[in-house]
Design an enzyme around this catalytic site. Structure first.
Site, mmCIF file in Angstrom:
data_model
loop_
_atom_site.group_PDB
_atom_site.id
_atom_site.type_symbol
_atom_site.label_atom_id
_atom_site.label_comp_id
_atom_site.label_asym_id
_atom_site.label_seq_id
_atom_site.Cartn_x
_atom_site.Cartn_y
_atom_site.Cartn_z
ATOM 1 N N ILE A 1 -5.221 5.643 0.778
ATOM 2 C CA ILE A 1 -4.350 4.704 0.717
ATOM 3 C C ILE A 1 -5.021 3.904 -0.295
ATOM 4 O O ILE A 1 -5.877 3.328 -0.691
ATOM 5 C CB ILE A 1 -4.044 4.350 1.951
ATOM 6 C CG1 ILE A 1 -3.691 2.994 1.783
ATOM 7 C CG2 ILE A 1 -5.553 3.377 2.403
ATOM 8 C CD1 ILE A 1 -3.427 2.086 3.673
ATOM 9 N N CYS A 2 -4.065 3.321 -0.980
ATOM 10 C CA CYS A 2 -4.045 2.539 -1.715
ATOM 11 C C CYS A 2 -2.685 1.766 -2.627
ATOM 12 O O CYS A 2 -1.405 1.753 -1.776
ATOM 13 C CB CYS A 2 -4.250 3.275 -3.453
ATOM 14 S SG CYS A 2 -2.963 4.287 -3.590
ATOM 15 N N LYS A 3 -3.055 0.703 -3.349
ATOM 16 C CA LYS A 3 -2.030 -0.103 -3.705
ATOM 17 C C LYS A 3 -1.289 0.992 -3.993
ATOM 18 O O LYS A 3 -1.050 1.562 -5.076
ATOM 19 C CB LYS A 3 -2.545 -1.009 -4.947
ATOM 20 C CG LYS A 3 -3.597 -1.896 -3.981
ATOM 21 C CD LYS A 3 -4.274 -3.348 -5.021
ATOM 22 C CE LYS A 3 -5.094 -3.715 -4.785
ATOM 23 N NZ LYS A 3 -5.969 -4.684 -5.674
ATOM 24 N N LYS B 1 0.902 -1.225 -0.298
ATOM 25 C CA LYS B 1 0.004 -0.270 0.117
ATOM 26 C C LYS B 1 1.334 1.049 0.002
ATOM 27 O O LYS B 1 1.902 1.163 0.616
ATOM 28 C CB LYS B 1 -0.799 0.444 1.087
ATOM 29 C CG LYS B 1 -1.386 -0.751 1.458
ATOM 30 C CD LYS B 1 -2.807 -1.194 0.315
ATOM 31 C CE LYS B 1 -3.489 -2.441 0.961
ATOM 32 N NZ LYS B 1 -4.420 -2.175 -0.264
ATOM 33 N N LYS B 2 0.390 2.595 -0.300
ATOM 34 C CA LYS B 2 0.920 3.275 0.147
ATOM 35 C C LYS B 2 -0.105 4.435 -0.175
ATOM 36 O O LYS B 2 -1.731 4.678 -0.032
ATOM 37 C CB LYS B 2 1.444 3.816 -1.468
ATOM 38 C CG LYS B 2 0.678 4.260 -2.987
ATOM 39 C CD LYS B 2 1.512 4.994 -3.868
ATOM 40 C CE LYS B 2 0.725 4.745 -4.907
ATOM 41 N NZ LYS B 2 1.054 4.961 -6.138
#
Length: 257
Positions: free
Chosen positions: A106-108, A94-95
């Site tokens: 937050i997303c992949k 995630k980042k």
């Protein structure tokens, strides 16, 4: 708070923890570029009654945030601007990404696009190759983000979905109700008029053949085939006109972000 189960399209701070204050999106940040967020290092400041209080600077307004009793959380909320600031690294794969409206998402790691869930923003953020910005490195100006999609309100179920075509007047399948609708009303209107025109022409031709070849058809029975073909073509065109006239229309929620 733990960020492992957080939905990728929702803010990391839910409304249940934000009291009566709703974060707003300042209009002057609309041209800003989304950036990846690194958790800033927290420091300890001395006070008369304590030996040291862990604090960090808010990534939005630079105010000090007290981390006392919050070190187990992934993000904390600033009491001044009510925006989230990460204090731990994101889960594996995630980042963190901050929208130009200051909403922390937050997303992949592999995500190329993400939608901001705030009602007053609704941007489609094109991540692309994102540079990590450390606390000591100032943000560098970036080129404006090119729009690659828009939010469309389904004409069947009323839900909003992301439409990646850069033009309207096309057919789209809603991922929620799985039904087909037209994005924009120009396409079904044009096709309905075209099919009505062609259908009426075929019907008039069929009627003319029927009236004009009565005597000829008694000697050559194959003439009935031409009648049937003309009537059938006219009927098919009128049915298609009814389909395009009754198709549901989905409209874009707003222009490109």
């Amino acid at each position: 708070m733990a960020a492992d189960g957080v939905d990728e399209r929702s803010p990391l701070l839910s409304a249940s923890h934000s009291g009566n204050v709703t974060p707003t999106a300042p209009p002057y940040l609309q041209e800003s570029s989304p950036r990846a967020e690194l958790p800033p290092p927290y420091t300890a400041i001395a006070s008369p009654g304590t030996s040291g209080i862990p604090v960090i600077n808010c990534r939005v307004c630079q105010s000090l945030i007290n981390l006392d009793g919050k070190l187990h959380q992934h993000v904390v909320k600033c009491t001044v601007c009510n925006e989230a600031t990460p204090i731990k690294t994101p889960p594996t794969g995630k980042k963190y990404v901050r929208c130009p409206c200051n909403c922390l998402l937050i997303c992949k790691d592999t995500s190329r696009r993400i939608g901001c869930p705030r009602p007053n923003c609704r941007r489609i953020i094109n991540l692309g190759p994102v540079m990590l910005i450390s606390e000591e490195q100032p943000a560098q100006p970036a080129l404006p983000i090119q729009p690659e999609g828009t939010r469309v309100v389904c004409g069947h179920c009323g839900n909003t979905f992301l439409w990646m075509e850069l033009r309207f007047n096309t057919l789209a399948k809603c991922p929620h109700c799985k039904k087909i609708s037209s994005v924009g009303s120009a396409l079904p209107r044009r096709r309905c008029c075209a099919y009505v025109t062609i259908g009426m022409i075929c019907i008039f031709i069929a009627v003319g053949l029927t009236v004009g070849t009565q005597d000829f058809s008694r000697r050559f029975h194959a003439t009935y085939v031409s009648w049937a073909i003309a009537y059938l073509l006219g009927l098919i065109c009128l049915i298609r006109a009814c389909y395009w006239g009754a198709i549901r229309v989905s409209y874009p929620e707003h222009g490109f972000a």
